[in-house]
Design a protein around this motif. Structure first.
Motif, short mmCIF file in Angstrom:
data_model
loop_
_atom_site.label_atom_id
_atom_site.label_comp_id
_atom_site.label_asym_id
_atom_site.label_seq_id
_atom_site.Cartn_x
_atom_site.Cartn_y
_atom_site.Cartn_z
N THR A 134 0.84 -1.21 0.00
CA THR A 134 0.00 0.00 0.00
C THR A 134 0.87 1.26 0.00
O THR A 134 0.51 2.27 -0.58
N HIS A 137 2.19 1.67 -3.42
CA HIS A 137 1.00 1.89 -4.26
C HIS A 137 1.36 1.69 -5.73
O HIS A 137 1.24 2.60 -6.56
N ASN A 143 -4.70 -1.38 -5.24
CA ASN A 143 -3.54 -1.58 -4.37
C ASN A 143 -3.94 -2.22 -3.04
O ASN A 143 -3.26 -3.11 -2.54
N GLY A 144 -5.08 -1.76 -2.48
CA GLY A 144 -5.54 -2.31 -1.20
C GLY A 144 -5.88 -3.78 -1.35
O GLY A 144 -5.44 -4.62 -0.54
N CYS A 176 -7.28 2.40 7.74
CA CYS A 176 -6.38 3.38 7.12
C CYS A 176 -5.44 3.98 8.16
O CYS A 176 -4.25 4.21 7.88
#
Ligand SMILES: Nc1ncnc2c1ncn2[C@@H]1O[C@H](COP(=O)(O)OP(=O)(O)O)[C@@H](O)[C@H]1O
Ligand SMILES: [Mg+2]
Length: 212
Positions: A134, A137, A143-144, A176
């Motif tokens: 992440t 990225h 990406n997550g 997050c």
């Protein structure tokens, strides 16, 4: 599958892609396949190959921001070398983990205090790869999802089970923030706690099945 024409079709296509990628991860984790840079690209490809073939399994060629995050992902020209570096670091970490005795936890009877230390090492490696992906990225999108599946690969490979981290509503902030905590302070504890909770959820299901 034909290319999605509407938002609804796109969502469906991506959901199917994630299921396909999860199956791919599980299958590889239970084979002799090593997790490396190439496998991370393949996970991404499995998610997007139908719905967005131009980006599937390819690093981004533009710069991005992550919404609501202070972390600015590196310039796109750096992505390939950073991912290469990730691959090397990962190889070293996997070698260290493989040395640990009794790390493949197939036999539940053998679980003891020592094994808990081993489980923690597996969780920490899962958190490390998850955050690393992440942070770099590397992809235009997904990406997550790729990071969470790569984290699951580590859990599955070393005898645990893949988890599903909750990322809806209030859980999203917590997730997050856990990633940001690593960005800011190299502090993995909140992310490790989220992964541990995910494992407890999975194993709670197992316990209920056995004792009810
Ligand atoms: N502070 C942060 N640092 C690094 N990564 C973050 C941060 N906040 C969120 N993220 C990650 O970015 C992901 C969103 O990126 P994106 O490419 O849109 O992935 P996806 O499409 O799979 O949701 C989140 O799911 C999360 O994994
Ligand atoms: Mg996204």
């Amino acid at each position: 599958m034909k290319r999605p024409q509407t938002e609804r079709e796109l969502q469906k296509g991506e959901a199917i892609g994630v299921i396909r990628a999860s199956r791919f991860v599980r299958k590889c984790a239970h084979s002799h396949r090593e997790i490396n840079e190439g496998l991370i690209l393949e996970i991404h490809r499995e998610i997007f190959k139908d719905v967005w073939p131009e980006i599937a399994g390819k690093y981004r060629d533009e710069n991005l921001e992550i919404s609501k995050s202070k972390h600015l992902p590196p310039h796109h020209s750096k992505v390939s070398s950073l991912m290469n570096e990730l691959g090397k670091e990962l190889k070293q970490k996997l070698e260290e983990l493989n040395i640990a005795e009794g790390i493949i936890l197939d036999v539940v009877d053998n679980l003891n205090e020592k094994t808990f230390e081993e489980i923690e090492k597996v969780i920490r490696l899962s958190a490390w790869i998850h955050h690393k992906i992440t942070h770099i990225h590397p992809f235009r999108e997904g990406n997550g999802r790729t990071a969470r599946l790569a984290g699951n690969f580590i859990l599955e490979r070393y005898g645990l089970v893949g988890i599903s981290i909750k990322i809806e509503k209030e859980n999203k902030n917590q997730y997050c923030n856990a990633l940001a905590q690593v960005d800011k302070f190299e502090d993995y504890e909140p992310l490790v706690a989220l992964i541990s909770d995910g494992l407890i959820d999975r194993y709670h299901g197992v316990t209920m099945k056995h004792y009810n």
